[in-house]
Design a protein around this motif. Sequence first.
Motif, PDB file in Angstrom:
ATOM      1  N   ASN A  90     -53.860 -15.580  -3.721  1.00 18.07           N
ATOM      2  CA  ASN A  90     -52.801 -15.588  -4.718  1.00 18.07           C
ATOM      3  C   ASN A  90     -53.183 -14.704  -5.896  1.00 18.07           C
ATOM      4  OD1 ASN A  90     -50.813 -17.207  -3.607  1.00 18.07           O
ATOM      5  ND2 ASN A  90     -51.655 -19.103  -4.423  1.00 18.07           N
ATOM      6  N   MET A  91     -52.189 -14.070  -6.486  1.00 21.94           N
ATOM      7  CA  MET A  91     -52.437 -13.234  -7.659  1.00 21.94           C
ATOM      8  C   MET A  91     -52.863 -14.095  -8.836  1.00 21.94           C
ATOM      9  SD  MET A  91     -49.299 -10.532  -7.522  1.00 21.94           S
ATOM     10  CE  MET A  91     -50.091  -9.508  -8.752  1.00 21.94           C
ATOM     11  N   GLU A  92     -53.725 -13.557  -9.680  1.00 27.97           N
ATOM     12  CA  GLU A  92     -54.171 -14.282 -10.859  1.00 27.97           C
ATOM     13  C   GLU A  92     -53.256 -14.081 -12.049  1.00 27.97           C
ATOM     14  OE1 GLU A  92     -58.952 -14.656 -10.573  1.00 27.97           O
ATOM     15  OE2 GLU A  92     -58.187 -12.761 -11.323  1.00 27.97           O
ATOM     16  N   PHE A  93     -52.529 -12.948 -12.067  1.00 19.68           N
ATOM     17  CA  PHE A  93     -51.805 -12.584 -13.270  1.00 19.68           C
ATOM     18  C   PHE A  93     -50.537 -11.843 -12.888  1.00 19.68           C
ATOM     19  CE2 PHE A  93     -51.229  -9.863 -17.129  1.00 19.68           C
ATOM     20  CZ  PHE A  93     -51.128 -10.881 -18.058  1.00 19.68           C
ATOM     21  N   GLN A  94     -49.471 -12.052 -13.646  1.00 15.62           N
ATOM     22  CA  GLN A  94     -48.247 -11.305 -13.400  1.00 15.62           C
ATOM     23  C   GLN A  94     -48.478  -9.810 -13.599  1.00 15.62           C
ATOM     24  OE1 GLN A  94     -44.467 -13.480 -14.689  1.00 15.62           O
ATOM     25  NE2 GLN A  94     -45.968 -14.197 -16.168  1.00 15.62           N
ATOM     26  N   LEU A  96     -42.081  -8.281 -15.008  1.00 15.72           N
ATOM     27  CA  LEU A  96     -43.330  -8.968 -14.687  1.00 15.72           C
ATOM     28  C   LEU A  96     -43.090 -10.049 -13.639  1.00 15.72           C
ATOM     29  CD1 LEU A  96     -44.555  -9.165 -18.324  1.00 15.72           C
ATOM     30  CD2 LEU A  96     -45.996  -8.314 -16.484  1.00 15.72           C
ATOM     31  N   HIS A  97     -43.996 -10.130 -12.678  1.00 13.47           N
ATOM     32  CA  HIS A  97     -43.800 -11.095 -11.602  1.00 13.47           C
ATOM     33  C   HIS A  97     -45.107 -11.338 -10.861  1.00 13.47           C
ATOM     34  CE1 HIS A  97     -43.476  -7.130  -9.709  1.00 13.47           C
ATOM     35  NE2 HIS A  97     -43.941  -7.703  -8.612  1.00 13.47           N
ATOM     36  N   MET A  98     -45.122 -12.407 -10.100  1.00 18.61           N
ATOM     37  CA  MET A  98     -46.206 -12.666  -9.161  1.00 18.61           C
ATOM     38  C   MET A  98     -45.741 -13.722  -8.174  1.00 18.61           C
ATOM     39  SD  MET A  98     -48.963 -14.851 -11.411  1.00 18.61           S
ATOM     40  CE  MET A  98     -49.367 -16.488 -10.838  1.00 18.61           C
ATOM     41  N   HIS A 131     -44.780 -13.062 -22.878  1.00 17.10           N
ATOM     42  CA  HIS A 131     -44.300 -11.789 -22.347  1.00 17.10           C
ATOM     43  C   HIS A 131     -43.141 -11.230 -23.156  1.00 17.10           C
ATOM     44  CE1 HIS A 131     -46.938 -11.796 -18.943  1.00 17.10           C
ATOM     45  NE2 HIS A 131     -46.496 -12.953 -18.517  1.00 17.10           N
ATOM     46  N   SER A 132     -42.370 -12.099 -23.794  1.00 13.41           N
ATOM     47  CA  SER A 132     -41.230 -11.645 -24.599  1.00 13.41           C
ATOM     48  C   SER A 132     -41.620 -11.302 -26.029  1.00 13.41           C
ATOM     49  CB  SER A 132     -40.142 -12.726 -24.617  1.00 13.41           C
ATOM     50  OG  SER A 132     -39.676 -13.002 -23.319  1.00 13.41           O
ATOM     51  N   HIS A 133     -42.754 -11.821 -26.512  1.00 17.94           N
ATOM     52  CA  HIS A 133     -43.129 -11.662 -27.921  1.00 17.94           C
ATOM     53  C   HIS A 133     -44.549 -11.116 -28.090  1.00 17.94           C
ATOM     54  CE1 HIS A 133     -39.864 -14.684 -27.911  1.00 17.94           C
ATOM     55  NE2 HIS A 133     -39.551 -14.195 -29.104  1.00 17.94           N
ATOM     56  N   THR A 168     -51.667  -9.505 -21.420  1.00 11.79           N
ATOM     57  CA  THR A 168     -50.272  -9.087 -21.480  1.00 11.79           C
ATOM     58  C   THR A 168     -50.131  -7.841 -22.339  1.00 11.79           C
ATOM     59  OG1 THR A 168     -49.545 -11.389 -21.230  1.00 11.79           O
ATOM     60  CG2 THR A 168     -47.939  -9.814 -22.082  1.00 11.79           C
ATOM     61  N   ARG A 169     -50.781  -7.820 -23.482  1.00 12.36           N
ATOM     62  CA  ARG A 169     -50.689  -6.672 -24.377  1.00 12.36           C
ATOM     63  C   ARG A 169     -51.309  -5.420 -23.756  1.00 12.36           C
ATOM     64  NH1 ARG A 169     -52.222 -10.185 -29.824  1.00 12.36           N
ATOM     65  NH2 ARG A 169     -50.056 -10.647 -30.417  1.00 12.36           N
TER      66      ARG A 169
END
Length: 303
Positions: A37-41, A81-83, A199-201, A241-242
């Motif tokens: 499984n992915m760790e991060f989007q 963004l997704h996973m 992710h939005s802010h 994320t940044r």
Amino acid sequence: MLESDLLYEQEYSIRINTPADPLFYYFDYDQRSHDINMEFQHDHDFYEIHILLDSSATHIIEGNVHALQQYDIVLLAPYRLHMTQYPAGLPHKRLIINFNMPRNIPGLETAYNEMLQPFNEEVPICRFTGGLRSAVFEPLNAIFTCSRSASPLNPVLIHSLFQQFLCTLSQQNDKNAYVLEEIGNAIMQKIYSVTAHIHSHYSSELSLDSISRQFYISPYYLSHQFRTVTGFTLTEYIQMTRVRKAQQLLLHTRQRISDIAGQCGFNSFSQFNRSFNKQSGMSPSAFRKAQGTSGGGSPLSSY
């Protein structure tokens, strides 16, 4: 094989061009398990379609959790963004399609925008049943079949059939039977709401205290549960994320690196450099130079 099944062969793939080209296709027929499984989007600069071929899975889109059933179609626009998370047990078959296509062909702009509209839905997941599902999947099965031959016409045929698939999705979008379901317990839902907020802010001031107040959770409880659910501390997740956003800007714009640092929420250029180096293994300037500004990238369909 049931009429509504998609043709499938494990580890089979179809590729036309690369992600850097205006026209690009990559069909990846494979299986994935819980162990990888992915760790991060993540996001990328091409479109992606994920079709689950058996059992069930979970797809997280910009921090929001969605349950998938067999044959559900996830439509991901560039930079969304997704996973995917697969449950424990036997590996799960899936088809991943990465693609780009020119959209500025004179006379076709309006039609192409309409064809790709389902990718812009708030919940971009389609579920069809019975004969309708067979009609939706028919062009994909035709692509699989024609790709088995060595005809020089294959790229044209695949492009034509894939546009037929996208047009059918758009035309039948009002018959989409997908419904949102509650997944996991309340704290899991809350934590993924926090990730969606990040992710939005990401360009704003974010801290454990401010997010705790925003979501009415004690800082200690949020810190502990966030790591339990995501595998990262809150601070690590914010910085990742940044940095991911900065990577996209470095690849696809010619903005000054110092401006990108501020735009992505870093308080100082030195902080940006440290975080970027830690996650990318190189400085922002070296990353831009190594990757170039064409935004080619590589398919991420290994997930």
